[in-house]
Design an enzyme around this catalytic site. Sequence first.
Site, mmCIF file in Angstrom:
data_model
loop_
_atom_site.group_PDB
_atom_site.id
_atom_site.type_symbol
_atom_site.label_atom_id
_atom_site.label_comp_id
_atom_site.label_asym_id
_atom_site.label_seq_id
_atom_site.Cartn_x
_atom_site.Cartn_y
_atom_site.Cartn_z
ATOM 1 N N SER A 1 5.258 8.461 -0.205
ATOM 2 C CA SER A 1 3.929 7.997 -0.598
ATOM 3 C C SER A 1 3.430 6.893 0.334
ATOM 4 O O SER A 1 4.224 6.169 0.935
ATOM 5 C CB SER A 1 3.971 7.459 -2.026
ATOM 6 O OG SER A 1 4.641 6.213 -2.034
ATOM 7 N N GLU B 1 -4.671 11.251 -4.047
ATOM 8 C CA GLU B 1 -3.751 12.386 -3.971
ATOM 9 C C GLU B 1 -3.131 12.655 -5.344
ATOM 10 O O GLU B 1 -2.558 11.758 -5.957
ATOM 11 C CB GLU B 1 -2.645 12.059 -2.954
ATOM 12 C CG GLU B 1 -1.622 13.156 -2.819
ATOM 13 C CD GLU B 1 -0.634 12.863 -1.691
ATOM 14 O OE1 GLU B 1 -0.357 13.792 -0.918
ATOM 15 O OE2 GLU B 1 -0.139 11.728 -1.601
ATOM 16 N N ASP C 1 16.992 22.137 -9.032
ATOM 17 C CA ASP C 1 16.861 20.695 -8.909
ATOM 18 C C ASP C 1 15.405 20.238 -8.878
ATOM 19 O O ASP C 1 15.038 19.273 -9.527
ATOM 20 C CB ASP C 1 17.585 20.243 -7.631
ATOM 21 C CG ASP C 1 17.771 18.734 -7.552
ATOM 22 O OD1 ASP C 1 17.704 18.078 -8.610
ATOM 23 O OD2 ASP C 1 18.016 18.221 -6.444
ATOM 24 N N LYS D 1 18.887 8.860 3.147
ATOM 25 C CA LYS D 1 18.711 8.505 1.742
ATOM 26 C C LYS D 1 17.667 9.458 1.159
ATOM 27 O O LYS D 1 16.481 9.301 1.364
ATOM 28 C CB LYS D 1 18.300 7.039 1.674
ATOM 29 C CG LYS D 1 17.812 6.395 0.376
ATOM 30 C CD LYS D 1 18.114 6.990 -0.938
ATOM 31 C CE LYS D 1 17.313 6.310 -2.028
ATOM 32 N NZ LYS D 1 16.398 7.253 -2.697
ATOM 33 N N CYS E 1 2.358 17.165 0.743
ATOM 34 C CA CYS E 1 1.559 16.047 1.271
ATOM 35 C C CYS E 1 0.340 16.555 2.023
ATOM 36 O O CYS E 1 -0.685 15.893 2.081
ATOM 37 C CB CYS E 1 2.411 15.172 2.178
ATOM 38 S SG CYS E 1 3.282 16.099 3.437
ATOM 39 N N GLU F 1 5.333 9.408 7.547
ATOM 40 C CA GLU F 1 4.577 10.611 7.198
ATOM 41 C C GLU F 1 4.243 10.454 5.723
ATOM 42 O O GLU F 1 5.134 10.534 4.873
ATOM 43 C CB GLU F 1 5.443 11.849 7.485
ATOM 44 C CG GLU F 1 4.618 13.089 7.764
ATOM 45 C CD GLU F 1 4.333 13.877 6.521
ATOM 46 O OE1 GLU F 1 3.432 13.486 5.750
ATOM 47 O OE2 GLU F 1 5.002 14.903 6.309
ATOM 48 N N LYS G 1 5.197 -0.579 2.161
ATOM 49 C CA LYS G 1 6.278 -1.545 1.875
ATOM 50 C C LYS G 1 7.373 -1.480 2.939
ATOM 51 O O LYS G 1 7.904 -2.509 3.376
ATOM 52 C CB LYS G 1 6.897 -1.255 0.505
ATOM 53 C CG LYS G 1 6.016 -1.657 -0.651
ATOM 54 C CD LYS G 1 6.725 -1.373 -1.974
ATOM 55 C CE LYS G 1 5.787 -1.638 -3.148
ATOM 56 N NZ LYS G 1 6.217 -0.901 -4.351
#
Length: 508
Positions: free
Chosen positions: A242, A396, A102, A188, A297, A263, A248
């Site tokens: 991100s 990044e 995946d 989610k 990250c 995070e 947001k």
Amino acid sequence: MSTMAIPIPSRQLYIDGEWREPLQRKRLPIINPTTEEIIGDFPAATAEDVELAVDAARRAFSRNKGRDWASTSGAYRAKYLRAIAAKVIERKSELAKLEALDCGKPLDEAAWDMDDVAGCFEYYAGLAEVLDTKQKAPLSLPMETFKGHVLKEPLGVIALITPWNYPLLMATWKVAPALAAGCTAILKPSELASVTCLELADICKEVGLPAGVLNIVTGLGAEAGAPLAAHPHVDKIAFTGSSLTGSKIMASAAQMVKPVSLELGGKSPIVVFEDVDLDKAAEWTLFGCFWTNGQICSATSRLLVHESIAAEFLEKLVNWTRNIKISDPLEEGCRLGPVVSEGQYEKIKKFIQTAKSEGATVLCGGNRPQHLEKGYFIQPTIITGVDTSMQIWREEVFGPVLCVKTFSNEDEAIELANDTHYGLGAAVISNDLERCERVTKAFRAGIVWVNCSQPCFCQAPWGGIKRSGFGRELGEWGLENYLSVKQVTQYNSDEPWGWYQAPANPKL
């Protein structure tokens, strides 16, 4: 020799303990990043499915006055967490293969992830049991006529929004403590890698987790993630992803004064001093940036190396890098697979292109491997001649790209290390442990690695400062994320309070 790929199970959304077809009957393709082929599909939830999932979680939280989940003993919830851990181990090889198919991570890494998933559920089962013993912790008050204690209670219904680089593990970092605390949740996962999270739903069904305690809705961020984050009946949002999306989510939560823990991204430094074993330091430097195909990250993607060893160290790095096995992730010994999607592939190539056009030098890598015609493969890349104004230094990449700068002394190294909007991780490599300690204290970051990079244990707190977000996951801190603290104060005397003058007795 490639291990046999396995078929992708066809799943629905998991809501209120049942498989539910999305109300709009939409499904999205699952693309294998190694072959670029569609290997299955998964359900795409929209706002109306999110509504059902939040409703199910709300009911599960308050059902039977909370006696079904929220206000049971931690020991009761721990049994379910342990049962989930056991099933993950039982299905480890299948889950690891699904993960590798995946998202493209090497099979050995995916198998390691599954051990960590089971370990994390086990760990929070233990903390759930300990929670029982910590309830009613007494407060020391300055007046003998009062006694006080603290209750720790579940926050309520939590939205858990998770990324694609460690699909099942990052979900577990949130699911395990949220459930241990007595919360109910809606998970989610990322639309780029949802397969193993749907298998977690199957495991929850199998162990008989009470209906609605964990709901799993897959789908696009805009169609499923956004309505979930904005839902008035969600009590908290825990997000990994991100910095842009994080900001947001925070803005959306602010409308209802809803707590969030975030995070987010990173551009973490690794500082290599002149007194090190070059081979050991080279391996940790590569592991810190190329592990998980560079999609991490906390990747230590900015190498700061002392000028006196720079030339020799870079030569070592290139030799080690050329030796990394890039292949189909299911192939024996693979150490670098494809990045997750075509979108990410194009983005990373653009970063490398921009670095060149700004005057940096691609020391090695930078292209697709010649032996692989298909798949979103990018060679592990090292970029030198980097200036602090360049995009490659500031932003990044989220791919196997390391940028390099030299320094001449400790103060300069620290200044360069902290020259970033982010503050997730930082690493220092030196045989002088006193120097390591000084540098550790000087780093502006939530995580510091000394003489290594990236090891992660579920007992230790994880999270960042600055634009890398706030809040801590894992360890006891991870459980606190999902608990509300209630002060209870009791008047403890037979005497009247005596603040107001008592009214005279009326004449009989």
